[in-house]
Design an enzyme around this catalytic site. Structure first.
Site, short mmCIF file in Angstrom:
data_model
loop_
_atom_site.label_atom_id
_atom_site.label_comp_id
_atom_site.label_asym_id
_atom_site.label_seq_id
_atom_site.Cartn_x
_atom_site.Cartn_y
_atom_site.Cartn_z
N HIS A 182 -7.01 6.33 41.41
CA HIS A 182 -6.20 5.53 40.76
C HIS A 182 -4.87 5.96 41.17
CE1 HIS A 182 -8.80 4.26 37.03
NE2 HIS A 182 -9.52 4.01 38.14
N GLU A 221 -1.96 6.35 39.95
CA GLU A 221 -1.20 7.45 39.25
C GLU A 221 -1.80 8.82 39.62
OE1 GLU A 221 -2.74 4.95 37.86
OE2 GLU A 221 -1.93 4.28 36.02
N CYS A 255 -4.62 4.00 32.75
CA CYS A 255 -6.01 3.91 32.06
C CYS A 255 -6.23 4.76 30.76
CB CYS A 255 -7.02 3.63 32.93
SG CYS A 255 -7.16 5.46 33.80
N CYS A 268 -5.79 8.24 33.52
CA CYS A 268 -4.56 8.49 33.84
C CYS A 268 -3.45 8.72 32.87
CB CYS A 268 -3.96 7.18 34.66
SG CYS A 268 -4.92 7.04 36.31
ZN ZN Z 1 -6.18 5.38 35.84
#
Ligand code: ZN
Length: 155
Positions: free
Chosen positions: A57, A59, A85, A95
């Site tokens: 992801h 982040e 998330c 994240c």
């Molecule tokens: Zn994430």
């Protein structure tokens, strides 16, 4: 804490959306851009989804560019085109949890996660509950969504 005026927030988010457009499209995943900005307004890290691995992801990739004990994180803002998330299908730290562990006090997002892959993303709620300042930039939500036209219902 880095909390500039809204115009500056919008400029950073536009840059994060530009980064999101660089993501390799994946059938089961969002294209997201993320930028960490220090208290003095300098960019500390920036990334996009799947930049260095197929399940990453944005982040996560951005935070991995900084030492975990980097003192600048305590005054930083992370811009993410999508709500961080709160749960993940793989055995990886969500994240929102990563942002809390990094001690970043401010998060700016453009788009709340729709119920597409998880029933209810509560990243926003988790961050707010932990005392993080979370700002939304709804004027850029359409642009953040537009880079996800590869996903069902997003075109
Ligand atoms: Zn994430």
């Amino acid at each position: 804490m880095y909390a500039p005026d809204r115009d500056q927030d919008l400029r950073w988010m536009q840059r994060a959306i530009d980064l999101a457009a660089l993501c390799p499209p994946a059938p089961g995943a969002y294209s997201v851009g993320a930028i960490v900005v220090g208290e003095d307004g300098t960019e500390l890290a920036s990334a996009y989804s799947r930049a260095t691995g197929p399940r990453e992801h944005a982040e996560e990739v951005a935070l991995a560019q900084l030492p975990q004990d980097d003192p600048r994180l305590a005054g930083a803002t992370i811009y993410s085109t999508l709500e961080p998330c709160s749960q993940r299908s793989a055995s990886r730290t969500p994240c929102a949890q990563r942002i809390l562990e990094a001690g970043i006090p401010r998060v700016v997002i453009a788009w709340r996660e729709p119920s597409l892959f998880v029933d209810d993303c509560i990243g926003y709620e988790q961050l707010v509950a932990a005392g993080v300042s979370v700002s939304e930039l709804p004027e850029l939500a359409a642009a953040a969504k537009a880079v996800n036209s590869h996903l069902p219902g997003m075109g």
